[in-house]
Design a protein around this motif. Sequence first.
Motif, PDB file in Angstrom:
ATOM      1  N   SER A  46      -4.522  11.193   0.215  1.00 45.38           N
ATOM      2  CA  SER A  46      -3.381  10.926   0.436  1.00 45.38           C
ATOM      3  C   SER A  46      -3.290   9.212  -0.197  1.00 45.38           C
ATOM      4  O   SER A  46      -2.143   9.019  -0.723  1.00 45.38           O
ATOM      5  CB  SER A  46      -2.885  10.919   1.897  1.00 45.38           C
ATOM      6  OG  SER A  46      -4.015  10.022   2.683  1.00 45.38           O
ATOM      7  N   GLY A  47      -4.294   8.489  -0.035  1.00 44.36           N
ATOM      8  CA  GLY A  47      -4.360   7.083  -0.456  1.00 44.36           C
ATOM      9  C   GLY A  47      -4.323   7.330  -2.127  1.00 44.36           C
ATOM     10  O   GLY A  47      -3.657   6.366  -2.715  1.00 44.36           O
TER      11      GLY A  47
ATOM     12  N   THR B 242      -4.385   1.554   5.436  1.00 43.84           N
ATOM     13  CA  THR B 242      -5.502   1.093   4.208  1.00 43.84           C
ATOM     14  C   THR B 242      -6.221  -0.261   4.245  1.00 43.84           C
ATOM     15  O   THR B 242      -7.150  -0.597   3.594  1.00 43.84           O
ATOM     16  CB  THR B 242      -4.774   1.288   2.812  1.00 43.84           C
ATOM     17  OG1 THR B 242      -3.608  -0.071   2.618  1.00 43.84           O
ATOM     18  CG2 THR B 242      -4.016   2.426   2.542  1.00 43.84           C
TER      19      THR B 242
ATOM     20  N   LYS C 293       0.183   4.031   1.626  1.00 42.15           N
ATOM     21  CA  LYS C 293       0.518   4.690   2.984  1.00 42.15           C
ATOM     22  C   LYS C 293      -0.214   3.441   3.966  1.00 42.15           C
ATOM     23  O   LYS C 293      -0.628   2.487   3.643  1.00 42.15           O
ATOM     24  CB  LYS C 293      -0.640   5.918   3.231  1.00 42.15           C
ATOM     25  CG  LYS C 293      -1.887   5.424   2.713  1.00 42.15           C
ATOM     26  CD  LYS C 293      -2.751   6.863   2.753  1.00 42.15           C
ATOM     27  CE  LYS C 293      -2.969   7.238   4.115  1.00 42.15           C
ATOM     28  NZ  LYS C 293      -3.685   6.102   4.975  1.00 42.15           N
TER      29      LYS C 293
ATOM     30  N   SER D 155       0.868  -1.044  -0.047  1.00 43.88           N
ATOM     31  CA  SER D 155      -0.129  -0.088  -0.072  1.00 43.88           C
ATOM     32  C   SER D 155       0.931   1.326   0.086  1.00 43.88           C
ATOM     33  O   SER D 155       2.079   1.254   0.553  1.00 43.88           O
ATOM     34  CB  SER D 155      -0.923  -0.096   1.363  1.00 43.88           C
ATOM     35  OG  SER D 155      -0.233   0.094   2.424  1.00 43.88           O
TER      36      SER D 155
ATOM     37  N   THR E  89      -5.537   0.427  -1.584  1.00 48.18           N
ATOM     38  CA  THR E  89      -5.569   1.964  -1.488  1.00 48.18           C
ATOM     39  C   THR E  89      -7.000   2.094  -1.002  1.00 48.18           C
ATOM     40  O   THR E  89      -7.839   1.287  -0.654  1.00 48.18           O
ATOM     41  CB  THR E  89      -5.217   2.709  -2.731  1.00 48.18           C
ATOM     42  OG1 THR E  89      -5.465   4.150  -2.235  1.00 48.18           O
ATOM     43  CG2 THR E  89      -6.706   2.549  -3.809  1.00 48.18           C
TER      44      THR E  89
ATOM     45  N   ASP F  37      -0.487   8.677  -2.803  1.00 45.25           N
ATOM     46  CA  ASP F  37       0.597   7.428  -2.859  1.00 45.25           C
ATOM     47  C   ASP F  37       0.466   6.150  -3.605  1.00 45.25           C
ATOM     48  O   ASP F  37       1.306   5.576  -3.723  1.00 45.25           O
ATOM     49  CB  ASP F  37       0.786   6.942  -1.193  1.00 45.25           C
ATOM     50  CG  ASP F  37       0.946   8.084  -0.529  1.00 45.25           C
ATOM     51  OD1 ASP F  37       1.488   8.809  -1.058  1.00 45.25           O
ATOM     52  OD2 ASP F  37       0.491   8.269   0.915  1.00 45.25           O
TER      53      ASP F  37
ATOM     54  N   PRO G 249       3.941  -0.472   4.065  1.00 48.48           N
ATOM     55  CA  PRO G 249       3.621   0.691   3.053  1.00 48.48           C
ATOM     56  C   PRO G 249       4.506   1.489   2.877  1.00 48.48           C
ATOM     57  O   PRO G 249       5.938   1.523   3.094  1.00 48.48           O
ATOM     58  CB  PRO G 249       2.699   1.291   4.331  1.00 48.48           C
ATOM     59  CG  PRO G 249       3.274   0.949   5.464  1.00 48.48           C
ATOM     60  CD  PRO G 249       3.871  -0.624   5.412  1.00 48.48           C
ATOM     61  N   GLY G 250       4.340   2.261   1.725  1.00 47.26           N
ATOM     62  CA  GLY G 250       5.145   3.328   1.212  1.00 47.26           C
ATOM     63  C   GLY G 250       6.057   2.876   0.040  1.00 47.26           C
ATOM     64  O   GLY G 250       5.384   1.782  -0.790  1.00 47.26           O
TER      65      GLY G 250
END
Length: 296
Positions: free
Chosen positions: A202-203, A13, A10, A8, A197, A206, A177-178
Motif C-alpha cells: 500500500s505504501g 508511515t 497513506k 505521505s 513512504t 500510494d 496523508p493521501g
Amino acid sequence: MKELTVISGKGGTGKTSIVAAFAALAKNKVLADCDVDAADLFLIAEPKINYSEDFIGSKVAEIDYELCVDCGICQELCRFDAINTLERNGEVSYHIDAVACEGCAVCEWFCPEEAISLKEKVNGRLFISDTRFGPMVYAKLGIAEENSGKLVTLVRTHSKRICSDEECELIINDGSPGIGCPVIASITGASLVLAVTEPTLSGQHDLKRVLDLANHFHIPAVVCINKWDLNEELSDKIEQQVVDLNGRVVGRVRYDEAVTRAMIDCKSVVEYTDNGASEDIVALWRRVGSELGLNE
C-alpha cells in the motif's frame, strides 16, 4: 522564505515523527501542522497557545418558525435529505439536519415565506503557539465538519505571516496523508515536497499517487523510505520505482523502537537519542536542507 511540506500517500508511515525531528534540527523556522483532520504534532511539540480563533468555513440553513407555514417546498427541493419532518398531535413541522445540510441555499431561495436563511457555521478552531522548537500554527477541524482545505490554507497563511514578521527562513508543514483536498492545499506553492513512504504494497502504491500529485502542480518532490529494513527487497523496488518516475530517494530511515519511546516521552527521536533512526534522520535533514538551499 522556503517552505517544505512533508506528506505521505497513506497514514502511519512516520511522517509526523520525521517532521518533529526536523523541527528539532532546523534553525530559524516556523512549524505548521496542516493535517487539520487529525493534528498530532502538538503532542510532541507541547505548544503554549498564544492566540486562537474559530474557523467559519461554511453556512447552514436555519428556519424561522414564526414565518414558516409548513408548506414543505423546502423538503421537496432539498437534494441532500437535510430537511426532516416531525409530526406531533397531527401537525407536521420541518427541521434542518445541520450535519446533512450543504449550505447550497436552494431552500432559502425558493421559500415562498422567506422563512429560511443561511447562518455561518463554526467548523473548527485555529491555534497560534510557541514551542521549544519555535512558533507553531495548527488547527483542529470539528467532528464531521467540512472545508478542511480552507482551514489548511488559513494555517499556512498565518505561518507565512509569522515567518515574515520574525524574519525566519523556513516553514515546515506537516501535511495530511493521501491526495485529497487538504493535501492539495498543503503543497500548492511549496518550495519542496518530501514524500514519506514505507516498504509495504500500500505504501508503494500510494507513493506513486503522491508523486503524480506533486508533478501535476509542478512542485519538486523527493522521497524518504521509512522503516526500510523491515522489507529490504520491497524498499529496493520502491527506490527503483521512484527513479522510473524521474524522482529521487534522499534518505532511508531504519526501524527503531526508540522512535516510539521518544514519542511516549513527548520528544522527537533526535532529542531522545543520537543513535539508530536518529542518525538516519540527521542525514536526511542535511540532504533536504541542501535541496532547499538552506544555509545550515
